[in-house]
Design a protein around this motif. Structure first.
Motif, PDB file in Angstrom:
ATOM      1  N   VAL A  26     144.221 -19.669  80.396  1.00  0.00           N
ATOM      2  CA  VAL A  26     145.099 -20.309  79.421  1.00  0.00           C
ATOM      3  C   VAL A  26     144.339 -20.439  78.114  1.00  0.00           C
ATOM      4  O   VAL A  26     143.210 -20.935  78.091  1.00  0.00           O
ATOM      5  CB  VAL A  26     145.549 -21.709  79.914  1.00  0.00           C
ATOM      6  CG1 VAL A  26     146.438 -22.377  78.878  1.00  0.00           C
ATOM      7  CG2 VAL A  26     146.262 -21.604  81.244  1.00  0.00           C
ATOM      8  N   THR A  27     144.957 -19.967  77.037  1.00  0.00           N
ATOM      9  CA  THR A  27     144.322 -20.092  75.716  1.00  0.00           C
ATOM     10  C   THR A  27     145.259 -20.837  74.779  1.00  0.00           C
ATOM     11  O   THR A  27     146.479 -20.707  74.872  1.00  0.00           O
ATOM     12  CB  THR A  27     144.008 -18.705  75.111  1.00  0.00           C
ATOM     13  OG1 THR A  27     145.218 -17.970  74.982  1.00  0.00           O
ATOM     14  CG2 THR A  27     143.032 -17.946  75.966  1.00  0.00           C
ATOM     15  N   VAL A  32     144.550 -12.622  70.613  1.00  0.00           N
ATOM     16  CA  VAL A  32     143.904 -13.274  71.754  1.00  0.00           C
ATOM     17  C   VAL A  32     144.232 -12.566  73.076  1.00  0.00           C
ATOM     18  O   VAL A  32     143.350 -12.043  73.754  1.00  0.00           O
ATOM     19  CB  VAL A  32     144.313 -14.769  71.842  1.00  0.00           C
ATOM     20  CG1 VAL A  32     143.657 -15.437  73.036  1.00  0.00           C
ATOM     21  CG2 VAL A  32     143.964 -15.497  70.555  1.00  0.00           C
ATOM     22  N   THR A  33     145.512 -12.555  73.424  1.00  0.00           N
ATOM     23  CA  THR A  33     145.926 -12.070  74.746  1.00  0.00           C
ATOM     24  C   THR A  33     145.523 -10.622  74.984  1.00  0.00           C
ATOM     25  O   THR A  33     144.955 -10.298  76.031  1.00  0.00           O
ATOM     26  CB  THR A  33     147.447 -12.234  74.914  1.00  0.00           C
ATOM     27  OG1 THR A  33     147.795 -13.592  74.638  1.00  0.00           O
ATOM     28  CG2 THR A  33     147.871 -11.885  76.322  1.00  0.00           C
ATOM     29  N   ASP A  34     145.817  -9.727  74.032  1.00  0.00           N
ATOM     30  CA  ASP A  34     145.489  -8.305  74.217  1.00  0.00           C
ATOM     31  C   ASP A  34     143.986  -8.079  74.400  1.00  0.00           C
ATOM     32  O   ASP A  34     143.577  -7.242  75.210  1.00  0.00           O
ATOM     33  CB  ASP A  34     145.997  -7.472  73.034  1.00  0.00           C
ATOM     34  CG  ASP A  34     147.509  -7.301  73.048  1.00  0.00           C
ATOM     35  OD1 ASP A  34     148.132  -7.587  74.091  1.00  0.00           O
ATOM     36  OD2 ASP A  34     148.068  -6.878  72.007  1.00  0.00           O
ATOM     37  N   SER A  58     152.710 -14.645  76.246  1.00  0.00           N
ATOM     38  CA  SER A  58     152.266 -15.171  74.952  1.00  0.00           C
ATOM     39  C   SER A  58     153.409 -15.951  74.320  1.00  0.00           C
ATOM     40  O   SER A  58     154.531 -15.455  74.223  1.00  0.00           O
ATOM     41  CB  SER A  58     151.851 -14.029  74.020  1.00  0.00           C
ATOM     42  OG  SER A  58     150.718 -13.378  74.510  1.00  0.00           O
ATOM     43  N   ARG A  59     153.089 -17.167  73.895  1.00  0.00           N
ATOM     44  CA  ARG A  59     154.071 -18.033  73.254  1.00  0.00           C
ATOM     45  C   ARG A  59     153.461 -18.573  71.979  1.00  0.00           C
ATOM     46  O   ARG A  59     152.243 -18.486  71.791  1.00  0.00           O
ATOM     47  CB  ARG A  59     154.443 -19.171  74.205  1.00  0.00           C
ATOM     48  CG  ARG A  59     155.071 -18.644  75.465  1.00  0.00           C
ATOM     49  CD  ARG A  59     155.348 -19.621  76.548  1.00  0.00           C
ATOM     50  NE  ARG A  59     155.336 -21.026  76.240  1.00  0.00           N
ATOM     51  CZ  ARG A  59     155.495 -21.982  77.133  1.00  0.00           C
ATOM     52  NH1 ARG A  59     155.636 -21.664  78.389  1.00  0.00           N
ATOM     53  NH2 ARG A  59     155.484 -23.237  76.798  1.00  0.00           N
ATOM     54  N   PRO A  60     154.269 -19.139  71.092  1.00  0.00           N
ATOM     55  CA  PRO A  60     153.684 -19.715  69.876  1.00  0.00           C
ATOM     56  C   PRO A  60     152.657 -20.800  70.232  1.00  0.00           C
ATOM     57  O   PRO A  60     152.957 -21.749  70.952  1.00  0.00           O
ATOM     58  CB  PRO A  60     154.887 -20.332  69.148  1.00  0.00           C
ATOM     59  CG  PRO A  60     156.061 -19.557  69.644  1.00  0.00           C
ATOM     60  CD  PRO A  60     155.718 -19.205  71.077  1.00  0.00           C
ATOM     61  N   SER A  72     148.834 -18.919  75.231  1.00  0.00           N
ATOM     62  CA  SER A  72     149.104 -17.764  76.084  1.00  0.00           C
ATOM     63  C   SER A  72     148.564 -18.050  77.476  1.00  0.00           C
ATOM     64  O   SER A  72     147.649 -18.859  77.652  1.00  0.00           O
ATOM     65  CB  SER A  72     148.471 -16.492  75.524  1.00  0.00           C
ATOM     66  OG  SER A  72     147.070 -16.537  75.638  1.00  0.00           O
ATOM     67  N   MET A  73     149.157 -17.375  78.453  1.00  0.00           N
ATOM     68  CA  MET A  73     148.716 -17.497  79.840  1.00  0.00           C
ATOM     69  C   MET A  73     148.560 -16.097  80.401  1.00  0.00           C
ATOM     70  O   MET A  73     149.446 -15.259  80.240  1.00  0.00           O
ATOM     71  CB  MET A  73     149.729 -18.282  80.667  1.00  0.00           C
ATOM     72  CG  MET A  73     149.897 -19.712  80.240  1.00  0.00           C
ATOM     73  SD  MET A  73     151.209 -20.571  81.140  1.00  0.00           S
ATOM     74  CE  MET A  73     150.467 -20.731  82.731  1.00  0.00           C
ATOM     75  N   ILE A  74     147.439 -15.853  81.076  1.00  0.00           N
ATOM     76  CA  ILE A  74     147.185 -14.563  81.714  1.00  0.00           C
ATOM     77  C   ILE A  74     146.943 -14.833  83.192  1.00  0.00           C
ATOM     78  O   ILE A  74     146.072 -15.614  83.556  1.00  0.00           O
ATOM     79  CB  ILE A  74     145.968 -13.861  81.082  1.00  0.00           C
ATOM     80  CG1 ILE A  74     146.185 -13.684  79.579  1.00  0.00           C
ATOM     81  CG2 ILE A  74     145.719 -12.511  81.751  1.00  0.00           C
ATOM     82  CD1 ILE A  74     144.969 -13.250  78.828  1.00  0.00           C
TER      83      ILE A  74
END
Length: 99
Positions: free
Chosen positions: A46-47, A61-63, A82-84, A87-89
């Protein structure tokens, strides 16, 4: 020559005794763990990126995190959201992965 069925019928006591011995021996050789240990091979990254749009968060971030995670040879499945502002991976590792 006597076949197996005929032998079992004529020698009931022997067959019963042999069956009980085999059953008792097998019972004591069974594993006795009430709660066997197992390892969950999943993780969530989680970021937080306050103020960033979903697109910015994904690109910046996510990529980048996904690219590094995909370099792992033990990864089975990867999914991201990814949300405003965050992000969750979700990562699942192969069953054959050892720690």
């Amino acid at each position: 020559m006597m076949d197996l069925a005929e032998f079992a019928i004529k020698q009931r006591l022997f067959v019963l005794f042999f069956s009980v011995i085999v059953d008792v021996t097998s019972y004591f050789e069974l594993g006795k763990l009430e709660d066997p240990t197992f390892t969950v091979k999943s993780a969530v990254v989680v970021t937080l990126y306050p103020g960033a749009s979903a697109k910015q968060n994904e690109q910046q971030v996510t990529d980048k995190i996904e690219t590094k995670l995909q370099e792992m040879g033990s990864m089975w499945k990867l999914c991201s959201l990814s949300r405003p502002g965050s992000s969750m991976i979700f990562i699942d590792l192969k069953e054959s992965t050892n720690f």
